[in-house]
Scaffold this active site. Structure first.
Site, PDB file in Angstrom:
ATOM      1  N   PHE A   1     -15.655   0.461   5.391  1.00  0.00           N
ATOM      2  CA  PHE A   1     -14.521   1.089   4.695  1.00  0.00           C
ATOM      3  C   PHE A   1     -13.456   0.089   4.276  1.00  0.00           C
ATOM      4  O   PHE A   1     -12.608   0.395   3.461  1.00  0.00           O
ATOM      5  CB  PHE A   1     -13.896   2.174   5.589  1.00  0.00           C
ATOM      6  N   LYS A   2     -13.496  -1.121   4.826  1.00  0.00           N
ATOM      7  CA  LYS A   2     -12.454  -2.092   4.515  1.00  0.00           C
ATOM      8  C   LYS A   2     -12.455  -2.537   3.052  1.00  0.00           C
ATOM      9  O   LYS A   2     -11.502  -3.181   2.610  1.00  0.00           O
ATOM     10  CB  LYS A   2     -12.579  -3.294   5.431  1.00  0.00           C
ATOM     11  N   ASP A   3     -13.499  -2.191   2.303  1.00  0.00           N
ATOM     12  CA  ASP A   3     -13.561  -2.584   0.894  1.00  0.00           C
ATOM     13  C   ASP A   3     -12.354  -2.100   0.091  1.00  0.00           C
ATOM     14  O   ASP A   3     -11.859  -2.819  -0.770  1.00  0.00           O
ATOM     15  CB  ASP A   3     -14.839  -2.020   0.235  1.00  0.00           C
TER      16      ASP A   3
END
Ligand SMILES: *Cc1c(COP(=O)(O)O)cnc(C)c1O
Length: 430
Positions: A106-108
């Site tokens: 999810f860090k994208d």
């Protein structure tokens, strides 16, 4: 919008300065001076809004003095070019899949938003900025991918030699261009220490403009609120109160969800689900915050003993323990329980979860035992293939590689080995 330091001993700054500084000069985390309100009509009609429009309306108040409307729309269009599906698990539970981006964690979203913001701020500048980041696994890949080819920005990633998975290492070391990977002969804590030292090293000040790209940076932290708004948009079940369970390490993601709630989103409760690194679950039981060195687990992106964003969470609830308790529950789970959860999700719902998502599911299940009238969403923060060994051995099934990963499996890994801080300083100065 201005941002102040939670240590209250540094000047207020604009969004732009907060992004460039990363952390305030007094060592405090930045926090927005106001929490803007989204009108009730925004939530009533959210089904009719595109993700882009939701994101634009939610983030504009924080950045509008520093990023013009048209640029903000352009940035968001690039950042949000993948799906955020809400997948039903049973009649009271769904999972929000946040792993459809380029590095499958999810860090994208935060990393890309920060990269494009910095790229915009330094576009016509003679100066360069160097993003320095330590990673235990997922952050490095998301940051490397997000910043690849952004003019005016150099990225230096420190990772502990032999302690990240093969896929994670490939995501950091095979890109080239403005991305350099430093392979540190040591642990993640050693990497983090070197990064912290660089930020206060007088030998670097005035010579290298450094910033950090972990979730203390407001440009990485705030966009995470969008996940919760997207989930709300897709929610079909009406008339039940909504709770979110968030697999948590540094508590940036869940803290952004709490900001969405403060902006007006109807949410009953948050559940912070952790592995055995249980500083916050303990705190919620005892009101004593007692950070510890981290313990290695199969959900390694959450192996954090002293979560950096927890101070922001306390601030949201006026540093008042009883207010916090009304909004947050927190539970910790062992690796054994996590593997059991992976099996249960597969057997009962045909769903393949990664270890982090499985921890999120466990937290939700525990909360819903006492609150069966709620509707729960647990966040699935990484694609199971990123944790191939654990997932396929737990389920006894092979997993196939998605194209994002397949593409990097044959590229050559390139990194520079270092053992001490002096080698990092020398590298940054050249
Ligand atoms: C970073 C990460 C987390 C923890 O997120 P925080 O915002 O640090 O709490 C959870 N799951 C995965 C897969 C991650 O990469």
């Amino acid at each position: 919008m201005n941002f102040y330091s939670l240590h209250k001993n540094a000047p207020k700054v604009s969004f732009k300065e907060a992004v460039i500084n990363g952390i305030a000069p007094d060592g405090g985390l930045y926090f927005p001076e106001q929490i803007p309100q989204l009108p009730a009509s925004f939530f009533d009609d959210i089904q009719d809004l595109s993700n882009l429009e939701i994101a634009y309306r939610a983030l504009k108040p924080y950045v509008k003095e520093d990023i013009p409307e048209a640029i903000l729309r352009e940035i968001l269009e690039e950042v949000l070019d993948f799906d955020f599906p809400l997948v039903p698990i049973n009649e009271n539970v769904s999972t929000l899949e946040l792993f459809h981006g380029p590095t499958m964690a999810f860090k994208d979203v935060g990393a890309r938003f920060m990269a494009r913001s910095l790229g915009y701020f330094f576009k016509n500048s003679e100066e360069k900025v160097t993003v320095l980041v330590a990673t235990s696994g997922d952050t490095g890949g998301a940051v490397a991918n997000g910043f690849l080819g952004v003019a005016g920005v150099e990225v230096v990633i420190l990772y502990p030699s032999g302690k990240v998975s093969d896929i994670q290492e490939r995501q950091l070391t095979t890109l080239g261009q403005n991305i350099t990977a430093l392979q540190v002969n040591g642990t993640f804590d050693d990497c983090q220490r070197m990064v912290k030292r660089a930020f206060v090293d007088p030998g670097l000040q005035g010579k290298v403009q450094l910033t950090s790209a972990n979730s203390i940076n407001v440009a990485r932290w705030l966009p995470q609120m969008l996940y919760y708004l997207f989930a709300y948009k897709h929610l079909k079940v009406k008339g039940k109160e909504l709770v979110f369970s968030v697999p948590s390490g540094n508590f940036g993601n869940i803290c952004a969800g709490m900001i969405a709630q403060r902006m007006g989103m109807p949410v009953r409760h948050f559940i912070a689900s952790t592995n055995v690194n249980d500083t916050v679950p303990k705190y919620m039981q005892t009101a004593m915050y007692d950070p510890k060195p981290s313990t290695a687990t199969i959900s390694n992106a959450m192996d954090v003993g002293d979560p950096s964003n927890f101070i922001r969470i306390q601030h949201i609830y006026n540093d008042d323990f009883s207010q916090l308790k009304e909004h947050l529950s927190s539970y910790s789970f062992s690796d054994k329980e996590t593997k059991e959860a992976i099996k249960i999700l597969y057997a009962k719902a045909g769903y393949i979860a990664d270890p982090h998502g499985a921890v999120g599911y466990l937290g939700l299940r525990k909360y819903q035992k006492k609150h069966p009238e709620t509707y729960g969403i647990f966040l699935e923060t990484a694609h199971p293939v990123k944790f191939m060994d654990v997932v396929s051995s737990t389920l006894n099934i092979p997993l196939s590689l998605p194209p994002q990963i397949e593409k990097i499996m044959h590229r050559k890994k390139v990194s520079i080995g270092i053992s001490k801080y002096e080698e990092l300083a020398k590298f940054l100065l050249k």
